[in-house]
Write a protein that holds these residues in place. Structure first.
Motif, PDB file in Angstrom:
ATOM      1  N   LEU A  19       0.825  -1.213   0.000  1.00 52.79           N
ATOM      2  CA  LEU A  19       0.000   0.000   0.000  1.00 52.79           C
ATOM      3  C   LEU A  19       0.858   1.261   0.000  1.00 52.79           C
ATOM      4  CD1 LEU A  19      -2.786  -1.028   2.560  1.00 52.79           C
ATOM      5  CD2 LEU A  19      -2.957  -0.937   0.066  1.00 52.79           C
ATOM      6  N   PHE A  22       2.530   1.889  -3.461  1.00 53.27           N
ATOM      7  CA  PHE A  22       1.578   2.429  -4.435  1.00 53.27           C
ATOM      8  C   PHE A  22       1.334   3.915  -4.212  1.00 53.27           C
ATOM      9  CE2 PHE A  22      -0.072  -2.010  -5.190  1.00 53.27           C
ATOM     10  CZ  PHE A  22       0.302  -2.054  -6.525  1.00 53.27           C
ATOM     11  N   LYS A  23       1.250   4.316  -2.958  1.00 53.04           N
ATOM     12  CA  LYS A  23       1.022   5.732  -2.669  1.00 53.04           C
ATOM     13  C   LYS A  23       2.261   6.568  -2.977  1.00 53.04           C
ATOM     14  CE  LYS A  23      -2.505   5.071   0.888  1.00 53.04           C
ATOM     15  NZ  LYS A  23      -2.507   3.622   1.117  1.00 53.04           N
ATOM     16  N   ASN A  26       2.759   7.125  -6.515  1.00 52.74           N
ATOM     17  CA  ASN A  26       1.555   7.762  -7.050  1.00 52.74           C
ATOM     18  C   ASN A  26       0.933   6.918  -8.163  1.00 52.74           C
ATOM     19  OD1 ASN A  26      -0.351   9.807  -6.821  1.00 52.74           O
ATOM     20  ND2 ASN A  26       0.567  11.005  -8.479  1.00 52.74           N
ATOM     21  N   HIS A  27       0.780   5.635  -7.888  1.00 52.17           N
ATOM     22  CA  HIS A  27       0.113   4.718  -8.819  1.00 52.17           C
ATOM     23  C   HIS A  27      -1.258   5.307  -9.160  1.00 52.17           C
ATOM     24  CE1 HIS A  27      -2.155   1.137 -10.053  1.00 52.17           C
ATOM     25  NE2 HIS A  27      -0.974   0.648 -10.423  1.00 52.17           N
ATOM     26  N   ALA A  30      -3.958   4.571  -6.705  1.00 52.33           N
ATOM     27  CA  ALA A  30      -3.740   5.265  -5.430  1.00 52.33           C
ATOM     28  C   ALA A  30      -4.096   6.742  -5.568  1.00 52.33           C
ATOM     29  CB  ALA A  30      -2.294   5.111  -4.972  1.00 52.33           C
ATOM     30  N   THR A  33      -7.882   7.054  -5.615  1.00 55.75           N
ATOM     31  CA  THR A  33      -8.433   6.874  -4.270  1.00 55.75           C
ATOM     32  C   THR A  33      -8.183   8.106  -3.414  1.00 55.75           C
ATOM     33  OG1 THR A  33      -8.151   4.483  -4.406  1.00 55.75           O
ATOM     34  CG2 THR A  33      -8.393   5.416  -2.205  1.00 55.75           C
ATOM     35  N   SER A  44      -1.086  12.034   0.433  1.00 55.87           N
ATOM     36  CA  SER A  44      -1.157  10.614   0.100  1.00 55.87           C
ATOM     37  C   SER A  44       0.239   9.991   0.126  1.00 55.87           C
ATOM     38  CB  SER A  44      -1.799  10.422  -1.277  1.00 55.87           C
ATOM     39  OG  SER A  44      -1.833   9.058  -1.625  1.00 55.87           O
ATOM     40  N   GLY A  48       1.817   7.145   2.536  1.00 60.34           N
ATOM     41  CA  GLY A  48       2.554   6.008   1.994  1.00 60.34           C
ATOM     42  C   GLY A  48       3.894   5.818   2.686  1.00 60.34           C
TER      43      GLY A  48
END
Length: 117
Positions: A19, A22-23, A26-27, A30, A33, A44, A48
């Motif tokens: 998780l 991904f944050k 900056n997937h 993500a 969301t 975000s 992460g």
């Protein structure tokens, strides 16, 4: 009892590593969301980084109990915030249930780490 602590710490560390990564990168999912939750990209990414720090703290905390306790406690707070944020934007219960479930696992890990320290 320490074996259960190890298993829970490893499971949580894997989840936080995924998780958090991904944050931080900056997937697109993500980012989507974060926007849905009303979080800025920088916030975000900071969350992460905290998740990645929790991963490291849980793993290193298996050898050094004070860090494991601190990491589990931090994870509990982080996940309470995540659950509350999902509820605040009126996400379905199934969506808020995932961080709530992880929070429960973190509480159990915290208690076990305190008992096995």
């Amino acid at each position: 009892m320490f074996a259960v602590t190890v298993v829970l710490s490893l499971v949580l560390a894997l989840v936080f590593a995924a998780l958090g990564t991904f944050k931080v990168i900056n997937h697109p999912k993500a980012a989507e969301t974060a926007e849905h939750l009303g979080l800025s990209p920088s916030l975000s990414r900071a969350i992460g980084l905290l998740e990645i720090a929790a991963c490291g703290g849980l793993l290193i905390g298996l050898a050094w109990a004070p860090l494991g306790v601190a990491a589990a406690a931090g994870a509990v707070l982080l996940l309470i915030g995540a659950t509350g944020t999902h509820l605040k934007v009126h996400d379905p219960a199934q969506v808020a249930a995932f961080p709530a479930f992880l929070a429960v696992l973190s509480v159990i890990t915290l208690i076990l780490r305190l008992k096995t320290a």
